[in-house]
Write a protein that holds these residues in place. Structure first.
Motif, mmCIF file in Angstrom:
data_model
loop_
_atom_site.group_PDB
_atom_site.id
_atom_site.type_symbol
_atom_site.label_atom_id
_atom_site.label_comp_id
_atom_site.label_asym_id
_atom_site.label_seq_id
_atom_site.Cartn_x
_atom_site.Cartn_y
_atom_site.Cartn_z
ATOM 1 N N ALA A 165 0.776 -1.458 -0.040
ATOM 2 C CA ALA A 165 -0.178 0.305 -0.203
ATOM 3 C C ALA A 165 1.086 0.759 -0.013
ATOM 4 C CB ALA A 165 -1.001 -0.292 1.536
ATOM 5 N N PRO A 174 -5.094 11.714 -3.641
ATOM 6 C CA PRO A 174 -6.361 11.596 -4.016
ATOM 7 C C PRO A 174 -6.531 10.094 -3.134
ATOM 8 C CG PRO A 174 -4.519 10.939 -5.527
ATOM 9 C CD PRO A 174 -3.777 12.176 -4.545
ATOM 10 N N CYS A 225 -5.296 6.626 -1.811
ATOM 11 C CA CYS A 225 -3.344 6.903 -2.454
ATOM 12 C C CYS A 225 -2.461 6.356 -0.969
ATOM 13 C CB CYS A 225 -3.134 8.200 -2.585
ATOM 14 S SG CYS A 225 -3.096 9.319 -1.037
HETATM 15 N N1 ATP Z 1 -7.586 -2.554 6.453
HETATM 16 C C1 ATP Z 1 -7.151 -3.391 4.966
HETATM 17 N N2 ATP Z 1 -6.287 -4.143 4.928
HETATM 18 C C2 ATP Z 1 -6.285 -4.430 3.262
HETATM 19 N N3 ATP Z 1 -6.109 -3.134 2.016
HETATM 20 C C3 ATP Z 1 -6.231 -1.804 3.272
HETATM 21 C C4 ATP Z 1 -6.364 -1.466 4.248
HETATM 22 N N4 ATP Z 1 -6.478 -0.566 4.534
HETATM 23 C C5 ATP Z 1 -6.662 0.261 3.441
HETATM 24 N N5 ATP Z 1 -5.917 -0.680 2.111
HETATM 25 C C6 ATP Z 1 -5.649 -0.079 1.122
HETATM 26 O O1 ATP Z 1 -4.564 0.641 1.492
HETATM 27 C C7 ATP Z 1 -4.442 1.858 0.106
HETATM 28 C C8 ATP Z 1 -4.856 3.159 0.941
HETATM 29 O O2 ATP Z 1 -5.629 3.512 1.808
HETATM 30 P P1 ATP Z 1 -5.553 4.346 2.736
HETATM 31 O O3 ATP Z 1 -7.315 4.443 3.525
HETATM 32 O O4 ATP Z 1 -4.603 5.007 3.125
HETATM 33 O O5 ATP Z 1 -5.952 5.679 1.590
HETATM 34 P P2 ATP Z 1 -6.185 6.827 2.463
HETATM 35 O O6 ATP Z 1 -5.251 7.691 1.194
HETATM 36 O O7 ATP Z 1 -6.127 7.394 3.685
HETATM 37 O O8 ATP Z 1 -7.813 6.966 1.679
HETATM 38 P P3 ATP Z 1 -9.125 8.341 2.302
HETATM 39 O O9 ATP Z 1 -8.791 9.678 1.758
HETATM 40 O O10 ATP Z 1 -10.075 7.953 0.992
HETATM 41 O O11 ATP Z 1 -9.542 7.514 3.766
HETATM 42 C C9 ATP Z 1 -6.201 1.572 -0.543
HETATM 43 O O12 ATP Z 1 -6.376 0.940 -2.138
HETATM 44 C C10 ATP Z 1 -7.010 0.356 0.751
HETATM 45 O O13 ATP Z 1 -7.652 -0.403 -0.207
#
Ligand code: ATP
Ligand code: MG
Lengths: 416, 265, 321
Positions: B27, B46, B49
């Motif tokens: 990730a 976005p 990310c």
């Molecule tokens: N518990 C989890 N298990 C598996 N994959 C995860 C998990 N949490 C997040 N991901 C994946 O990791 C990546 C990053 O997620 P994250 O939640 O950090 O994004 P974000 O930038 O905070 O997004 P948002 O702005 O929508 O909150 C994504 O592709 C998501 O699908």
């Protein structure tokens, strides 16, 4: 280094004290974790103990005394003899008129091999159990058993016996535990379940459809729903009392079969028991059915309505097919409940001693759990063996049903 | 060695070559980032990310996710948070967190604040606890709203008040760093403004890292901004990091410019 | 029947045609006979459950009235002797042993079930769950008569060997109660686990974020948040214990006895109903009527408990949904 709240004295442990604090909390956490785990494992232990206790009684040594030593009857082992040889053994070892009586009841020529074999055992060998042992004793204390048999029952033969066997499944009830079987009870249970499903399935599914698809949120329907939830918690013995008054007594002309020309004397018949069971499992079936129907996505219904389907067409062609695996799973769980239920059958009046196969809905009957109850309550140790064997039969039935339910559930969740 | 020390004197948290995995899925790819003391650092980018993932890796909240794994170093007072002998409980006490959706405990307002100190071995009198509760509520600009109903449930407050209660709750365990994951996304503009003002206040004592989707908020209320983006394997990478003013007025990377001007597609 | 329907439809068509003569089709409501019949049947299915309840109330009520014509309610509720042969009808001995066996069962089922629920919902890995949950489900599916066997053939000998052959009756309330407790563990654990897992993840994260350990999160945040669901589980468990028949019928004894000693034999309400109705009894006797008075008491007790429980669950849902 700047600490953050330097202007106020902190009540929180710092430095070394903080480390000690966390270590002690960690220790406490580990202890409780073990406690929680043990509680969960306790269930596993209880289940193993239960299975062990049942298995312990199902197999074991039996000291049997025969009126005639089986080895002297023929030069071949008895179970290798053909029918004619068996008849010869019978003739040679019974008084003449006793044999003639048997011949008159039903000619030897018309009896099957196993019937003749049973006659030899019953009339000639006349086995008597003197003492029985559990599997554990048979396994670990063979020497002590041998010694005991040699001193107490010098005449007896020591045999290792599986109390559960094909003949246990195929022979009817008997007051002699050596020859008792669950045939009548098994058939009774199957008849009862079949008729229960016949009534409960359409009504249960119908009620679930009504509540999920038709019922609007008004007072009347809320009462129905509350009522069903309440009924699910009513003790089963109360259903038995309801069945006793309504089905056995009030509807006696119907449940005794008199109205259909099959009078069995009173209303304590399979049909009365089935109807009682139906009332008992309906709440469970309805609640499970509702859940299955609720799991069908709304979009599917909207698509169907959008094509001009009527409500029932939508339900019949789209909702039900998708809910069916869930409904089946719920039905199977309800059936498992009904198969094991004992108290309502006692109250409704299942017979405890009956040897004739049930031949229809209006027959008197007994059922597996009734048989288990009856045998468990007998003080003689031999009955514990057959009670345990009947328990094995019941549990195997339930486990296979649940296996089916699991398969259905997996199919369901894959699709859903 | 000396370089490392200057790093940590100026910076509260130093992230070095961090990769985060959820099971086999990477990730976060090779992120290095220094979070400066007593400043507000905004993480933008976005959706998906990996902003939340980075933030949650800073106080080992990802330990609680099945299959999550962190590689690389996160230094806090010269200690790597992911070293074997580091206790996650101690880490989270020092580095607090405020979540996207206000999540007060279903307890009284007072008990919400007192919970953290109590579990962490608070040794003080009842009146000292009263003082602590009042101080935290004042710091979170909530005292005047709730001083007459400390015994009422935390759930009985408005969304914005609940979020400030959660901030007050985090302050009560005396953390050095407060991580905030979109703390205003569930709030109305007025509550948002209040929380932003609050962050400016808190900055004097705490180091703050905040994830936000709101470009104006990042521009208004942060000192530094880090911009993340997914690479071709859908792993999050740090594209640009610098003082907020520079990043917004004079982005070095084309992708940053596209994103902050809303031309990102 | 069919005629009537078509007449009704005709007359409607006449009135509409006056206004909508030029339309090629009508958007007016149509009555669909088939749909109506089906809906009628479904409604009947739904309403059948009402008849069950009404049936229970009437059956228990009317037979009880016949009983209370001969025995005063005061005697029924206060006499400590139940002995139909000498016209003593006090429910207290039956009630007492019901309460004793249930209490013993609760001492086993509530702590163990709750602890198992906490383990399954807060600690267990997915793999541990996939092993332990089915075990509990199987335990829940074992018929109660089998538990009765287990009580008599395993628990009673165990108690005898622990507390002394002479101190423990072959039929005793302790054995029945303990096994009943085991039987009810899965009920408590699954209902409590539902309550615990319904607590939003955000609350747990909030606690961890403040430096709480797993235990502190589970006990001080999740448990209080799910408490009404857990109490609901406890109440249902009590109701199950009170209504349980086969274990006590097999293992607790077959004579109404007013005793507080759990190692004594004493018949419970359900055990008494089962034994009396299992024998050949004449429908006109007071013995027959008396079991309905006991049944009514039992019904009211369990109904009350179940209603409390569902109210608690509903309150719990309101907080989180
Ligand atoms: N518990 C989890 N298990 C598996 N994959 C995860 C998990 N949490 C997040 N991901 C994946 O990791 C990546 C990053 O997620 P994250 O939640 O950090 O994004 P974000 O930038 O905070 O997004 P948002 O702005 O929508 O909150 C994504 O592709 C998501 O699908
Ligand atoms: Mg996020």
């Amino acid at each position: 280094m700047t600490t953050l709240n330097e202007d106020v004295k902190s009540g929180l442990p710092q430095g070394e004290a903080s480390r000690r604090n966390i270590a002690s909390r960690r220790r406490k956490g580990a202890i409780w974790r073990t406690i929680f785990l043990s509680a969960t494992i306790f269930g596993l232990i209880a289940l193993s103990l239960l299975i062990y206790n049942v298995a312990n009684e199902v197999f074991g040594y039996v000291a049997i005394e025969y009126a005639v030593d089986p080895a002297t009857l023929s030069d071949k082992p008895l179970d290798e003899l053909n029918k004619d040889e068996l008849v010869a053994v019978l003739q040679g070892n019974m008084r003449k008129n006793a044999f003639r009586t048997l011949e008159n009841e039903k000619p030897m020529a018309n009896r099957s091999d196993s019937e003749v074999y049973d006659l030899v055992v019953e009339r000639v060998l006349k086995p008597q159990t003197l003492e029985t042992w559990t599997l554990r004793d048979s396994w670990f204390n063979k020497a002590a058993i041998d010694a005991q048999v040699a001193s107490d029952f010098p005449e007896a033969k020591l045999e290792f016996r599986s109390w559960i066997s094909t003949s246990f499944l195929t022979t009817p009830m008997s007051s002699d535990p050596l020859r008792a079987g669950v045939r009548t009870a098994l058939l009774g249970s199957l008849w009862m379940i079949a008729i229960t499903i016949l009534f409960a399935f359409p009504i249960g599914v119908g009620a679930a459809i009504y509540l999920e698809e038709y019922a609007t949120d008004n007072r009347f329907n809320r009462i129905i729903q509350t009522n069903i939830n309440n009924l699910a918690g009513v003790p089963s013995i109360i259903y038995g009392m309801l069945g006793l008054v309504i089905f056995v007594r009030t509807l006696e002309p119907i449940t005794s079969g008199r109205m259909f020309g099959a009078d069995s004397g009173n209303g304590r018949t399979i049909v009365a028991a089935s109807l009682t069971m139906m009332l008992l499992i309906l709440p469970i079936m309805i609640i499970n059915g509702q859940e299955a129907i609720r799991a069908v996505p709304l979009s599917l219904r909207q698509a169907s309505y959008g094509l001009g389907a009527t409500k029932w067409q939508t339900i019949w062609h789209h909702v039900l097919p998708n809910a069916l695996p869930g409904i089946f799973t719920g039905t199977i769980l309800a059936i498992s409940r009904a198969i094991g239920e004992t108290a309502p059958l006692i109250v409704v009046g299942a017979s405890t001693f009956i040897v004739t196969d049930p031949d229809g809905p209006f027959a008197k009957f007994t059922a597996l759990p009734i048989q288990i109850y009856n045998w468990t309550s007998r003080p003689q140790p031999e009955f514990a063996h057959i009670a345990a064997s009947a328990i094995v039969v019941l549990l195997v039935m339930l486990l296979s049903l649940n296996a089916i339910a699991v398969v259905l559930r997996n199919r369901f969740s894959k699709r859903g | 060695m000396t370089e490392k020390q200057t790093d940590t004197a100026q910076y509260t948290l130093v992230v070095r070559n961090m990769n985060v995995y959820y099971g086999a899925f990477r990730a976060i790819n090779n992120v290095s980032l220094n979070i400066e003391r007593n400043k507000i650092t905004a993480l933008i980018g976005p959706s998906g990310c990996g902003k939340s993932t980075v933030l949650r890796s800073l106080n080992r909240m990802n330990d609680l996710v099945n299959g999550a794994r962190v590689e690389g170093e996160v230094l806090f007072h010269e200690q790597n948070l992911y070293a074997n002998d580091v206790d996650a409980v101690e880490v989270r006490r020092r580095i607090g967190m405020v979540f996207q959706k206000p999540n007060p405990f279903p307890k009284s307002i007072y008990d919400n604040i007192a919970f953290g100190p109590r579990i962490n071995g608070w040794k003080g009198t009842k009146s000292e606890m009263d003082d602590l509760v009042e101080r935290c509520l004042r710091q979170a600009a909530l005292w005047d709203d709730v001083k007459d109903k400390l015994k009422e449930s935390g759930l009985a407050l408005s969304g914005g008040q609940q979020q400030r209660l959660c901030i007050a709750r985090a302050l009560a365990v005396e953390p050095e760093v407060i991580l905030m994951d979109e703390p205003c996304s569930a709030l109305d503009p007025i509550s948002t403004l209040k929380i932003e003002e609050l962050m400016m206040e808190l900055r004097q004592r705490y180091t703050i890292a905040i994830v936000t989707h709101n470009m104006q908020q990042a521009a208004r209320a942060s000192d530094y901004t880090a911009f993340f983006l997914m690479n071709d394997q859908r792993a999050g990478e740090l594209v640009e990091y610098g003082p907020t003013g520079d990043l917004f007025t004079n982005p070095k990377d084309k992708r940053t410019e596209d994103y902050i001007t809303g031309r990102f597609g | 029947m069919d005629d009537k329907v078509s007449i009704g439809m005709d007359s409607r068509r006449i009135t509409t045609s006056q206004r909508e003569t030029t339309r090629p089709f009508s958007l007016k409501k149509q009555s669909r006979l088939g749909e109506n019949i089906i809906q009628g049947f479904l409604l009947f299915c739904g309403v059948l459950s009402m008849f069950t309840t009404i049936g229970i109330v009437i059956v228990l009520g009317s037979e009880s009235i016949a009983f209370f014509r001969q025995v005063s309610i005061v005697e029924f509720l206060t006499n400590t002797v139940w002995s139909p042969q000498i016209d003593e009808f006090g429910i207290l001995p039956l009630l007492l042993s019901t309460l004793l066996t249930s209490t013993i069962a609760m001492f086993i089922a509530l702590p163990t079930g709750l602890a198992a629920a906490i383990y399954l919902s807060e600690y267990a890995s997915r793999r541990a769950r996939s092993i332990l949950k089915p075990v509990l489900e199987v335990l829940a599916g074992v018929p109660t008569v089998v538990y009765g066997y287990f009580a008599l053939k395993f628990m009673t000998p165990l108690l005898k060997s622990v507390f002394g052959e002479a101190n423990v009756n072959i039929y005793n309330m302790a054995s029945a109660g303990l096994v009943m407790g085991i039987m009810i563990i899965p009920l408590v654990s699954s209902m409590s686990e539902d309550a615990l897992s319904a607590v939003p993840r955000a609350l747990r994260e909030g606690a961890y974020g403040l430096g709480a350990t797993r235990l502190e999160t589970a006990i001080k945040v999740v448990l209080p948040a799910g408490i009404s669901g857990i109490i609901a589980a406890f109440v249902v468990a009590i109701s199950r214990a009170v209504g349980e028949t086969m274990i006590v019928a097999v293992a607790a004894g077959a004579k109404p006895t007013f005793t507080f000693n759990p190692f004594e034999a004493a018949e419970t309400m359900t055990g008494h109903i089962a034994r009396i109705s299992g024998g050949d009894l004449s429908y006109a006797s007071i013995d027959y009527n008396s079991i309905f008075a006991i049944g009514l008491t039992l019904f009211l007790m369990t109904l009350g408990l179940n209603m409390i429980s569902r109210r608690l669950v509903r309150r719990f849902r309101e907080v989180y949904e």
